[in-house]
Design an enzyme around this catalytic site. Structure first.
Site, PDB file in Angstrom:
ATOM      1  N   CYS A  52       0.840  -1.204   0.000  1.00 52.37           N
ATOM      2  CA  CYS A  52       0.000   0.000   0.000  1.00 52.37           C
ATOM      3  C   CYS A  52       0.879   1.260   0.000  1.00 52.37           C
ATOM      4  O   CYS A  52       1.649   1.487   0.949  1.00 52.37           O
ATOM      5  CB  CYS A  52      -0.915  -0.018   1.221  1.00 52.37           C
ATOM      6  SG  CYS A  52      -1.885   1.483   1.447  1.00 52.37           S
ATOM      7  N   CYS A  55       0.221   3.560   3.024  1.00 50.57           N
ATOM      8  CA  CYS A  55       0.777   2.994   4.261  1.00 50.57           C
ATOM      9  C   CYS A  55       2.287   3.273   4.346  1.00 50.57           C
ATOM     10  O   CYS A  55       2.822   3.540   5.436  1.00 50.57           O
ATOM     11  CB  CYS A  55       0.517   1.486   4.303  1.00 50.57           C
ATOM     12  SG  CYS A  55      -1.243   1.048   4.293  1.00 50.57           S
TER      13      CYS A  55
END
Length: 302
Positions: A52, A55
C-alpha cells in the site's frame, strides 16, 4: 582510575536504559493470536499492507508515535492485513491505512491528519472523547464479528488456492473460475439448507402445524367422547327424576279415580234393581200375556 570506572559505569547504564526504552517504545506487531491484548489499557493501532503506497507514506509518522508512546502513556501497534486477514474482517477494514484508538475495550476510528504531531495531540488532549465508539454489534470481540473474521479468513485461503492452481499447476483462469463457481453453488446450497432448517425449526410452517394438530386429534376426540358421555349420564339422571315425579303424581290421582268408579258403580246397581221390580210387576198384572219387552233408552253418561 576510579573516575574512569565510575564514568564507564554511568555510560553503560545509560546505553542499557536507552536500549530498554527503545524496546519498550517500538511499534508492536499484532496478529490473530495476540490481538486481544489491546482490550486492556490505551492503544493506537494501524492496519496496513506492505504493497500500500499510503501505508508507506504513513510509516515514518507511525514510528515516531511509537517513540513517544511512553511519554504519552499509550501503546502503538500495527497489523498486516495480508498475514492476518481475519482481523481485517473483525474490524471491518475497507480502506488502507485504517487507524483505531482503543481504551479499555472501547474502539474509535481515527479520521484525522496522518502526521505524528496530530497523533500526539489527539492523545494528550483526549480528542477521542468527541468520537462515538464502535457500536456493540460491530465490536471486534463480539460473536458476529468473530463469524465475519472466519469469512475473511476463508476468502484469503481461497485466494491462495487460486494462486496455487494458476502458478503451480498451470490451469487456465477460466477453469479455476468454473471450479470456484461450482464450489460456491454447492456451499450456498448447503448453507441455504441449514438456514431453512433452522428457520423451520424456530418458525414451523402451516403444514407442520396441521400435522401436529392431527397428532393431537385422537386425544381431543376422546375428551369430546368423555364430555358427551357425561352429558348423557346427566340427562339420564334428570329423566329418571322426572319419571319418579310422574309416578308420585299418578299415585296421588289413583284414590280419587277409584272413588269415582265406586260411585258410578253404585248408581248403576240401583238402576238395575229398579228395572227388575218394574218387570216383576208387569208379569203379575198379565200372567197370560206375553211380557212386553221394554226398550230402554240409553242413558247418557254423567
Amino acid at each position: 582510575m576510579t573516575l574512569k570506572i565510575v564514568y564507564g559505569t554511568i555510560v553503560l547504564c545509560a546505553v542499557w536504559s536507552t536500549i530498554a526504552l527503545a524496546e519498550q517504545s517500538k511499534v508492536i506487531d499484532l496478529n490473530e493470536e495476540n490481538w486481544r491484548s489491546i482490550l486492556d489499557k490505551e492503544w493506537m493501532i494501524e492496519f496496513y499492507a506492505p504493497w500500500c503506497p499510503a501505508c508507506k507514506n504513513l510509516a515514518p509518522a507511525w514510528r515516531k508515535l511509537g517513540e513517544w508512546s511512553n511519554d504519552i502513556d499509550i501503546r502503538t501497534a500495527q497489523i498486516d492485513v495480508t498475514t492476518s486477514p481475519a482481523l481485517s474482517g473483525r474490524f471491518l477494514v475497507a480502506a488502507l491505512p485504517t487507524i483505531f484508538h482503543v481504551i479499555n475495550g472501547e474502539f474509535r476510528q481515527y479520521r484525522g491528519p496522518g502526521d505524528a504531531d496530530s497523533f500526539i495531540t489527539f492523545i494528550e488532549e483526549r480528542k477521542w472523547k468527541d468520537i462515538d465508539p464502535v457500536s456493540a454489534w460491530k465490536h471486534p470481540d463480539s460473536v458476529q464479528m468473530t463469524i465475519m473474521s472466519y469469512f475473511f479468513k476463508l476468502s484469503h485461503y481461497l485466494k491462495e488456492v487460486n494462486n496455487v492452481m494458476l502458478i503451480d499447476y498451470g490451469m487456465p483462469p477460466w477453469l479455476t473460475y468454473v471450479l470456484f463457481a461450482i464450489v460456491t453453488i454447492l456451499l450456498g446450497a448447503l448453507l441455504g439448507l441449514i438456514l431453512v432448517s433452522i428457520i423451520d425449526l424456530i418458525f414451523p410452517s402451516q403444514s407442520s402445524r396441521q400435522s401436529f394438530a392431527q397428532g393431537q386429534a385422537p386425544s381431543t376426540d376422546e375428551d369430546a367422547r368423555d364430555v358427551i358421555e357425561d352429558d348423557d349420564a346427566t340427562s339420564a339422571a334428570v329423566a329418571a327424576n322426572d319419571d319418579d315425579d310422574d309416578d308420585d303424581e299418578e299415585e296421588d290421582e289413583a284414590p280419587s279415580t277409584s272413588e269415582g268408579e265406586k260411585f258410578s258403580g253404585s248408581e248403576s246397581d240401583a238402576s238395575n234393581e229398579d228395572d227388575k221390580d218394574v218387570q216383576q210387576t208387569d208379569v203379575k198384572k198379565s200372567p197370560n200375556s206375553e211380557p212386553e219387552v221394554r226398550k230402554r233408552k240409553p242413558r247418557k253418561a254423567d
